[in-house]
Write a protein that holds these residues in place. Structure first.
Motif, short mmCIF file in Angstrom:
data_model
loop_
_atom_site.label_atom_id
_atom_site.label_comp_id
_atom_site.label_asym_id
_atom_site.label_seq_id
_atom_site.Cartn_x
_atom_site.Cartn_y
_atom_site.Cartn_z
N HIS A 1 0.83 -1.20 0.00
CA HIS A 1 0.00 0.00 0.00
C HIS A 1 0.87 1.26 0.00
O HIS A 1 0.57 2.23 -0.71
CB HIS A 1 -0.91 0.00 1.23
N ALA A 2 1.94 1.23 0.79
CA ALA A 2 2.86 2.38 0.82
C ALA A 2 3.50 2.61 -0.55
O ALA A 2 3.68 3.75 -0.98
CB ALA A 2 3.94 2.16 1.88
N GLN B 1 1.07 4.31 -2.86
CA GLN B 1 0.78 5.69 -2.50
C GLN B 1 1.93 6.65 -2.80
O GLN B 1 1.79 7.86 -2.61
CB GLN B 1 0.42 5.78 -1.01
N ARG B 2 3.08 6.13 -3.25
CA ARG B 2 4.20 7.02 -3.56
C ARG B 2 3.83 7.98 -4.68
O ARG B 2 3.30 7.56 -5.71
CB ARG B 2 5.43 6.20 -3.99
N PRO B 3 4.09 9.28 -4.49
CA PRO B 3 3.76 10.24 -5.55
C PRO B 3 4.67 10.06 -6.76
O PRO B 3 5.89 9.92 -6.62
CB PRO B 3 3.98 11.60 -4.87
N ARG C 1 -1.11 3.97 -13.90
CA ARG C 1 -0.86 3.68 -12.48
C ARG C 1 -1.66 2.46 -12.03
O ARG C 1 -1.14 1.57 -11.36
CB ARG C 1 -1.21 4.88 -11.61
N TYR D 1 0.02 -1.19 -10.79
CA TYR D 1 -0.13 -1.75 -9.44
C TYR D 1 -1.24 -2.80 -9.36
O TYR D 1 -1.69 -3.13 -8.27
CB TYR D 1 -0.38 -0.63 -8.45
#
Length: 404
Positions: free
Chosen positions: A43-44, A47-49, A269, A273
């Motif tokens: 999840h991290a 969420q990375r920009p 994106r 993912y």
């Protein structure tokens, strides 16, 4: 204390079932903690920009089939058409798409030579409109000038004299002071000098699973290629409206190529993912299923224990034991079984995490996650034993005389 000793002796007399449930609890805790840990890691990552204005970006492929196609002139005409289309903020030719899975990488080093250590970096070949088109934040330095842009013919091995790198790349090259990277000369292809003229906050590489995904560089190139990509940024809210308009305009402006592969950055994106989301769903299902099975196991053991000791419970009720005391007996018994499983499971969770860290270079587990996992297991055990305990508490004292 006498009650606990009594329960402990009773468990020793019927220890097989209790040990099996404890091992089941241990297995559940081990898998639960590490599965949640892995889900948090994924999840991290998701969420990375990316560093891009994803909501307003799309791209397409320009595939050339004509033999008399003047690529340099056609590129200039295409970019002029795109940039002058109402609603388009800016547009560029680009060699690779962030998070797409395919791109170009090189190594940068602070000293020239074959034996010098280098840091991998994703390479984006763009012109002076790249920062504006992609929506990047320039932290320091300057953008490329129009005169910096070179035409890169197929097979060229020389690199331009300037580059713009991400903050993560600057930190990799100069870990003690990343801001000092500005103005420094680094080396690409081991010996070719290239000066860092700017640093942008973020621009992710095409490969989301790469540990250097934040390390990217821009080089001032427009490319000779039969299959180039155009990245287009639109005004907020107009992306979907403009995509078919631009596709049609490009297709009609030059019949010597095919315009295809329209895709938004948000879609890219999501596709990038998709595997992460699938794994997280699988892990969630595994944790839920294991927890459910463990809960049913606790219920089954408690019900089996009650059925075997119905007359004993009835006798205790006849001798004055209250319903709360009967319930307390089974709650404490469950607590002891659960505690044994928690002790084994905690050691198993930490041991499995150590193996995962060493094998897959993950970060160590947060001890808070183990504590939360333990709390969840205790809660599951408590909820699972409540029904059997209430059933035991409702056994009538008269059952002691009616049960053979």
């Amino acid at each position: 204390m006498n009650e606990i000793a009594l329960i402990f002796r009773a468990l020793l007399r019927n220890k097989v079932g209790a040990i099996l449930i404890s091992l089941q609890i241990a297995l559940t805790l081990t898998i639960m903690v590490n599965a949640v840990f892995m889900m948090q890691e994924r999840h991290a990552q998701m969420q990375r920009p990316s560093g891009l204005d994803e909501a307003n970006l799309f791209y397409l492929s320009n595939t050339i089939f004509a033999t008399d196609y003047n690529q340099e002139v056609a590129l200039r005409d295409d970019l002029e058409l795109l940039r002058n289309t109402p609603g388009v903020v800016d547009a560029i030719q680009i060699n690779a798409i962030p998070l797409s899975g395919g791109g170009w990488s090189m190594g940068l080093q602070t000293e020239p030579g074959e034996n010098q250590s280098s840091a991998g970096v994703a390479v984006y070949m763009v012109d002076d409109h790249a920062i504006h088109t992609l929506g990047l934040e320039l932290l320091s330095g300057e953008n490329f000038a129009e005169t910096d842009i070179q035409w890169r013919e197929s097979g060229t091995t020389r690199w331009p004299a300037k580059t713009i790198v991400t903050q993560a790349m600057a930190k990799e090259l100069y870990p003690d002071d990343w801001q000092s990277a500005l103005g420094k000369t680094v080396y690409i292809s081991q010996t070719q000098p290239i000066q860092i003229i700017g640093i942008v906050r973020a621009l992710q590489a095409p490969w989301n699973g790469w540990n250097g995904v934040e390390r990217s560089m821009l080089v001032p190139y427009q490319m000779e290629t039969s299959n180039s990509r155009y990245m287009i940024r639109t005004e907020p809210g107009r992306r979907d409206e403009l995509m078919p308009i631009i596709e049609k305009a490009l297709a009609q402006s030059n019949k010597g190529r095919i315009i295809r592969g329209l895709r938004t950055m948000e879609e890219t994106r999501e596709r990038s993912y998709r595997g992460h989301n699938a794994v997280n769903k699988i892990l969630t299902t595994v944790v839920f299923t294991l927890t459910l099975i463990t809960g049913f196991g606790i219920v089954g053991l408690a019900m089996f224990s009650i059925n075997r000791r119905t007359k004993q419970i009835g006798t205790r009720r006849a001798l004055g034991a209250s319903r709360s005391q009967i319930m307390g007996y089974f709650l404490i018994e469950n607590l002891m079984i659960t505690t044994l499983g928690v002790v084994i499971g905690s050691a198993g969770a930490i041991g499995l995490n150590i193996w995962l860290v060493n094998t897959f270079t993950l970060s160590p587990i947060n001890p808070v996650l183990v504590v939360i996992g333990i709390a969840c297991i205790y809660l599951v055990g408590l909820l699972a034993v409540l029904y059997p305990a209430r059933k035991a508490a409702n056994i009538s004292p008269a059952i002691a005389t009616r049960t053979a």
